[in-house]
Design a protein around this motif. Structure first.
Motif, PDB file in Angstrom:
ATOM      1  N   TYR A  52      -4.297  -7.661   2.228  1.00  0.00           N
ATOM      2  CA  TYR A  52      -4.988  -6.795   1.590  1.00  0.00           C
ATOM      3  C   TYR A  52      -6.556  -6.811   3.194  1.00  0.00           C
ATOM      4  N   SER A 101      -5.053   0.609   9.435  1.00  0.00           N
ATOM      5  CA  SER A 101      -5.497  -0.273   7.032  1.00  0.00           C
ATOM      6  C   SER A 101      -4.080  -0.800   7.306  1.00  0.00           C
ATOM      7  N   ALA A 102      -2.854  -0.091   6.852  1.00  0.00           N
ATOM      8  CA  ALA A 102      -2.030  -0.688   6.559  1.00  0.00           C
ATOM      9  C   ALA A 102      -1.052  -1.421   7.679  1.00  0.00           C
ATOM     10  N   GLN A 117      -6.229  -3.929   4.823  1.00  0.00           N
ATOM     11  CA  GLN A 117      -6.806  -2.897   3.852  1.00  0.00           C
ATOM     12  C   GLN A 117      -8.418  -2.827   3.140  1.00  0.00           C
ATOM     13  N   GLN A 174       1.098  -1.104   0.194  1.00  0.00           N
ATOM     14  CA  GLN A 174       0.524  -0.170   0.379  1.00  0.00           C
ATOM     15  C   GLN A 174       0.675   0.967  -0.097  1.00  0.00           C
TER      16      GLN A 174
END
Length: 298
Positions: A252, A163-164, A255, A71
């Motif tokens: 993923y 999220s990352a 993410q 990401q």
């Protein structure tokens, strides 16, 4: 420990301990085994956990490696790193540390071997493979349950603060989640030992050894930190072993907050269809890269 330094405890045949086994026996000699195991296992956990993260942290500051970021448009700040480190350390000392110290009396009560000699490497490989399979199956179903809205909101949401993700975020979680998923790591070896010792009553050499357990924990830590690293290198294991999950698979999940629930392998997500959106997403990414390369070549 009640063990002759030159003869194996489980056979009448003379056995000369190797260098590592001699160090192992010396570490326990004249000391409380509960304290020795607890301190050694805890220090090993901390050194491996934070040590394995360092190469990924270094990559964050080297422009060449940014092309391998999964990401690349998301950047974690120094505050993110320090906040995660502080909360993980607090979790390690307040929750995981006591559990690690409790493991020795529980395991020895069940009959786990501690004295040298160690099992052969072939036996260790078989046992650790069994532990990986057990943990992955358990992790898939427990992790999927954790996305049940009431549980996610109260417990699992903490792990999704990033999220990352980055390596040390692997054990950034609510204490309840730590204990539930931790059983997948500890429970597999204990179930294995119970089957071998009590159900099948196999030869003592097949019983679980503490050295195997510690090696399994090291490999499990490597897996967890790699999966949260945020990097997909050409030499990443999943590029050589197709059924291995790795960061490309788990990133993923962070993410998109859904799908790809397994830890080590891709099987259960494939079987239960929880990787469908992931497969479609990676397919679109590949098509977009090929299209961009064609445009660039013109």
């Amino acid at each position: 420990m009640n063990f002759n330094a030159t003869t194996a405890a489980t056979t009448d045949t003379p056995y000369q301990l190797n260098y590592v086994e001699s160090l192992w026996e010396g570490m326990y000699e004249g000391r409380d085994p509960l304290v020795v195991t607890g301190i050694f296992a805890f220090l090993m956990h901390e050194i491996v956990y934070f040590g394995r993260f360092i190469p990924f942290l270094i990559c964050d500051f080297i422009p060449y490696f940014q092309k391998y970021k999964l990401q690349p448009n998301k950047t974690n700040s120094n505050e993110d790193y320090w906040n995660c480190t502080w909360k993980v350390l607090k979790s390690h000392f307040l929750y995981e540390g006591p559990l690690i110290f409790f493991f020795h009396p529980m395991a020895t009560f069940l009959g786990m071997r501690v004295s040298a000699p160690f099992p052969g490497w072939q036996q260790m490989c078989v046992e650790i493979a069994i532990f990986f399979i057990f943990e992955d199956f358990y992790h898939y179903h427990m992790h999927r349950f954790m996305h049940w809205p009431p549980f996610y909101k109260k417990v699992h949401k903490i792990h999704h603060d990033y999220s990352a993700p980055f390596g040390i975020a692997a054990e950034y979680a609510h204490p309840i989640e730590t204990m539930i998923l931790g059983f997948g790591t500890v429970g597999g070896p204990l179930v294995y030992h119970g089957v071998v010792h009590y159900l099948l009553e196999l030869d003592v050499k097949w019983e679980l050894h503490l050295a195997t357990m510690l090696l399994w924990i090291v490999l499990r830590l490597f897996q967890a930190i790699d999966a949260h690293s945020g990097y997909d290198f050409p030499w990443s294991l999943h590029n050589w072993v197709p059924f291995w999950a790795g960061a490309e698979h788990h990133d993923y999940h962070h993410q998109m907050f859904i799908g790809n629930y397994a830890s080590s392998f891709r099987l259960w997500d494939h079987v239960f269809g929880t990787n469908v959106k992931f497969v479609a997403y990676r397919k679109r990414q590949k098509e977009e890269r090929l299209k961009a390369q064609k445009v660039k070549a013109q």
